[in-house]
Design a protein around this motif. Structure first.
Motif, mmCIF file in Angstrom:
data_model
loop_
_atom_site.group_PDB
_atom_site.id
_atom_site.type_symbol
_atom_site.label_atom_id
_atom_site.label_comp_id
_atom_site.label_asym_id
_atom_site.label_seq_id
_atom_site.Cartn_x
_atom_site.Cartn_y
_atom_site.Cartn_z
ATOM 1 N N THR A 1 0.838 -1.205 0.000
ATOM 2 C CA THR A 1 0.000 0.000 0.000
ATOM 3 C C THR A 1 0.869 1.251 0.000
ATOM 4 O O THR A 1 1.796 1.364 0.806
ATOM 5 C CB THR A 1 -0.925 0.016 1.229
ATOM 6 N N LYS A 2 0.563 2.173 -0.893
ATOM 7 C CA LYS A 2 1.323 3.428 -0.950
ATOM 8 C C LYS A 2 0.809 4.375 0.117
ATOM 9 O O LYS A 2 -0.396 4.638 0.214
ATOM 10 C CB LYS A 2 1.197 4.076 -2.327
ATOM 11 N N MET A 3 1.721 4.876 0.915
ATOM 12 C CA MET A 3 1.362 5.851 1.928
ATOM 13 C C MET A 3 1.236 7.235 1.294
ATOM 14 O O MET A 3 1.832 7.505 0.241
ATOM 15 C CB MET A 3 2.440 5.891 3.020
ATOM 16 N N PRO A 4 0.463 8.120 1.907
ATOM 17 C CA PRO A 4 0.405 9.491 1.382
ATOM 18 C C PRO A 4 1.769 10.156 1.481
ATOM 19 O O PRO A 4 2.617 9.759 2.295
ATOM 20 C CB PRO A 4 -0.610 10.179 2.294
ATOM 21 N N SER A 5 1.979 11.148 0.641
ATOM 22 C CA SER A 5 3.223 11.905 0.736
ATOM 23 C C SER A 5 3.292 12.584 2.092
ATOM 24 O O SER A 5 2.288 12.695 2.808
ATOM 25 C CB SER A 5 3.299 12.957 -0.379
ATOM 26 N N VAL A 6 4.476 13.046 2.436
ATOM 27 C CA VAL A 6 4.650 13.742 3.716
ATOM 28 C C VAL A 6 3.684 14.921 3.819
ATOM 29 O O VAL A 6 3.013 15.119 4.844
ATOM 30 C CB VAL A 6 6.116 14.202 3.871
ATOM 31 N N ARG A 7 3.600 15.707 2.758
ATOM 32 C CA ARG A 7 2.724 16.892 2.798
ATOM 33 C C ARG A 7 1.244 16.493 2.880
ATOM 34 O O ARG A 7 0.462 17.116 3.606
ATOM 35 C CB ARG A 7 2.972 17.765 1.571
ATOM 36 N N GLN A 8 0.846 15.458 2.127
ATOM 37 C CA GLN A 8 -0.546 15.006 2.183
ATOM 38 C C GLN A 8 -0.908 14.526 3.582
ATOM 39 O O GLN A 8 -1.954 14.896 4.131
ATOM 40 C CB GLN A 8 -0.756 13.878 1.176
ATOM 41 N N PHE A 9 -0.052 13.685 4.151
ATOM 42 C CA PHE A 9 -0.333 13.145 5.484
ATOM 43 C C PHE A 9 -0.431 14.277 6.506
ATOM 44 O O PHE A 9 -1.328 14.281 7.364
ATOM 45 C CB PHE A 9 0.773 12.168 5.876
ATOM 46 N N ALA A 10 0.492 15.246 6.407
ATOM 47 C CA ALA A 10 0.474 16.374 7.345
ATOM 48 C C ALA A 10 -0.819 17.171 7.219
ATOM 49 O O ALA A 10 -1.429 17.567 8.230
ATOM 50 C CB ALA A 10 1.691 17.267 7.096
ATOM 51 N N LYS A 11 -1.263 17.395 5.979
ATOM 52 C CA LYS A 11 -2.475 18.184 5.758
ATOM 53 C C LYS A 11 -3.712 17.446 6.264
ATOM 54 O O LYS A 11 -4.580 18.024 6.931
ATOM 55 C CB LYS A 11 -2.613 18.496 4.272
ATOM 56 N N ILE A 12 -3.811 16.155 5.958
ATOM 57 C CA ILE A 12 -4.980 15.367 6.362
ATOM 58 C C ILE A 12 -5.105 15.317 7.882
ATOM 59 O O ILE A 12 -6.195 15.477 8.446
ATOM 60 C CB ILE A 12 -4.876 13.936 5.802
ATOM 61 N N ASN A 13 -3.967 15.103 8.566
ATOM 62 C CA ASN A 13 -3.998 14.879 10.016
ATOM 63 C C ASN A 13 -3.655 16.117 10.834
ATOM 64 O O ASN A 13 -3.520 16.032 12.056
ATOM 65 C CB ASN A 13 -3.047 13.731 10.370
ATOM 66 N N HIS A 14 -3.483 17.256 10.137
ATOM 67 C CA HIS A 14 -3.278 18.540 10.828
ATOM 68 C C HIS A 14 -2.055 18.513 11.758
ATOM 69 O O HIS A 14 -2.121 18.890 12.926
ATOM 70 C CB HIS A 14 -4.535 18.924 11.639
ATOM 71 N N VAL A 15 -0.967 17.998 11.206
ATOM 72 C CA VAL A 15 0.309 17.994 11.932
ATOM 73 C C VAL A 15 1.365 18.596 11.015
ATOM 74 O O VAL A 15 1.126 18.832 9.831
ATOM 75 C CB VAL A 15 0.717 16.567 12.370
ATOM 76 N N SER A 16 2.551 18.848 11.562
ATOM 77 C CA SER A 16 3.615 19.430 10.763
ATOM 78 C C SER A 16 4.281 18.367 9.894
ATOM 79 O O SER A 16 4.238 17.164 10.197
ATOM 80 C CB SER A 16 4.671 20.089 11.658
ATOM 81 N N THR A 17 4.898 18.810 8.813
ATOM 82 C CA THR A 17 5.632 17.877 7.954
ATOM 83 C C THR A 17 6.788 17.230 8.707
ATOM 84 O O THR A 17 7.150 16.087 8.439
ATOM 85 C CB THR A 17 6.173 18.585 6.699
#
Length: 482
Positions: free
Chosen positions: A47-63
């Motif tokens: 399974t491909k994980m979201p990019s660092v920026r995508q994951f940060a945006k979705i979960n409201h955390v910093s890159t």
């Protein structure tokens, strides 16, 4: 624990139930949640994980939080990285990649590696861990005369910001000197910077993106580790010791991780004081060619090195090597003038990033450096400095040995001696940091091994500035600790 959330129509990504009121850090919560999802097959192999920026945006955390979490999951063998594609759930989670053990929490916090007292020079503590020499060692008259002359800048030069590449006369001088001593380079391939750290920052801004793997030496210059992490990249340490780099480890890591670049201190390594052999330098270039990564050569100690020592830039001709230089070790760090030498195809992009992030560099500082290094007595001053440092290193090794400290490596030259006690840390809670804290209370500034490594140090050790390492105040303190 998690919900599923579509992301830009490209699939569903985990939206984690992160609780900021919990004592567990955000990184620990992310690592725990994804570990559970992988182990319970909620995220299947491949399974491909979201990019660092995508994951940060979705979960409201910093890159930076995401980079740290992905790095830990990669270390556990739950995620793998593919060059240019990102992170994927590992198809064989039980087989961890050959990356070094993750540093324990806080081992490389930026507040420690960038402690103001290590850089300001304004404190009263004995600067045993500092990276500068006593002012009188630099040849004060040469420098002060150059600064006074630089301040007589023509009135017409007070308009505008100066040349984007840097003061033309200094670039011309550097190109001529390097072409005569090391490798052919033209003035338009020389870009002046606010010191070496600014040069490394420009390279990372230009060539890397968050999530990229950057190889670093371990131990190595602590500020670079913080800088690599600041750009959202994943630093992977390659062991360096008295014999040089662990080339087998380097080959394994390059094959497994597809690094974007490697930062390497070819001569007079900080903190060990060793230099790579010609054979190792050739092997390093071959691996960079094989696995297609850039080599960023930290060459700021070159003027203090022996003639004929290995130069990656000279061997490569600036095809995939970027050479970083500085004048802080032979003039003074206060001037903040460094340089980048790179291929003609890369310099325009480095220049664009330089202008975007800070416009031009200080022409007055660059004029002062030019006046100083082109002065008749500069070369003789550098020769005297090398001799003085050689004597100081020998005194330091003898003095540190007298209080029970053993060198990590026999330095080949330069400013530093790294040494420590042979016993492992941990007895009665003692570490390099706790000893450094005690030293500061006694008016001594130490740089513990934790500043320079991603691994847990196997012994308590420090980087000593050779100009101060034989000081009686320091030796008296070390006796109480031994």
């Amino acid at each position: 624990m998690t919900e599923q959330m579509p992301c830009d129509g490209s699939g569903s990504w985990p939206l984690l139930a992160i609780d900021r009121s919990r004592r567990a850090s955000l990184v620990d919560q992310i690592v725990g949640a994804i570990s559970t999802m992988v182990n319970e097959r909620q995220l299947g192999a491949g399974t491909k994980m979201p990019s660092v920026r995508q994951f940060a945006k979705i979960n409201h955390v910093s890159t930076y939080t995401v980079v740290d979490a992905y790095e830990r999951l990669h270390q556990r063998g739950l995620l793998c990285s593919r060059r240019g594609s990102g992170f994927f759930v590992n198809r064989n989670p039980s087989q961890a990649p050959c990356t070094p053990a993750a540093a324990p929490p806080g081992l490389q916090s930026e507040s420690d590696a960038l402690a103001p007292d290590l850089y300001s020079g304004l404190g009263d503590a004995l600067p045993v861990g500092a990276g500068w020499l006593p002012p009188e060692w630099y040849g004060e008259n040469t420098l002060l005369d150059a600064v006074r002359h630089a301040l007589k800048i023509p009135a017409g030069r007070l308009r505008g910001y100066g040349h984007p590449l840097g003061f033309p006369s200094l670039r011309q001088y550097l190109a001529s000197h390097l072409s005569g001593e090391l490798f052919d380079v033209e003035p338009d391939q020389v870009l002046l910077t606010h010191g070496a750290t600014h040069a490394f920052d420009l390279v990372l801004r230009t060539l890397t993106r968050p999530g990229d793997v950057v190889l670093v030496e371990d131990p190595g210059y602590g500020n670079l580790l913080s800088l690599v992490r600041h750009h959202g990249c994943i630093p992977v340490g390659i062991a360096r010791g008295e014999a040089g780099l662990d080339m087998e480890e380097l080959a394994r890591q390059a094959a497994a991780l597809g690094p974007k670049l490697m930062l390497v201190n070819t001569v007079l390594h900080n903190p060990l004081g060793t230099s790579l052999s010609q054979a190792q330098a050739h092997r390093l270039l071959a691996l960079a060619e094989q696995f297609d990564f850039w080599l960023v050569e930290d060459d700021i100690y070159r003027e203090l090195a022996a003639p004929g020592d290995a130069s990656l830039a000279a061997m490569d001709g600036l095809r995939r090597v970027i050479r970083v230089g500085s004048f802080s070790k032979t003039l003074s760090p206060v001037l903040r003038v460094g340089s980048l030498c790179a291929s003609r195809s890369l310099v325009p992009e480095l220049l664009r990033v330089k202008m975007l992030t800070g416009l031009t560099t200080s022409e007055i500082n660059e004029r002062a450096v030019f006046d100083a290094i082109s002065a008749r007595g500069y070369r003789r001053m550098v020769e005297r400095l090398s001799v003085q440092l050689g004597d100081a290193r020998e005194r330091s090794l003898e003095a540190l040995g007298s209080v029970g400290l053993h060198p990590l490596a026999r330095p080949r030259g330069g400013m530093f001696v790294s040494a420590g006690w042979p016993a492992a840390p941990g007895a009665e809670g003692r570490t390099g940091r706790t000893v450094a804290d005690a030293a500061l209370k006694s008016g001594i500034l130490l740089a513990p091994g934790e500043f320079f490594t991603q691994r847990v140090p196997e012994r308590i050790w420090f980087r000593f500035n050779a100009a101060y390492a034989a000081n009686p105040q320091l030796l008296a303190f070390l006796r109480t600790q031994g």
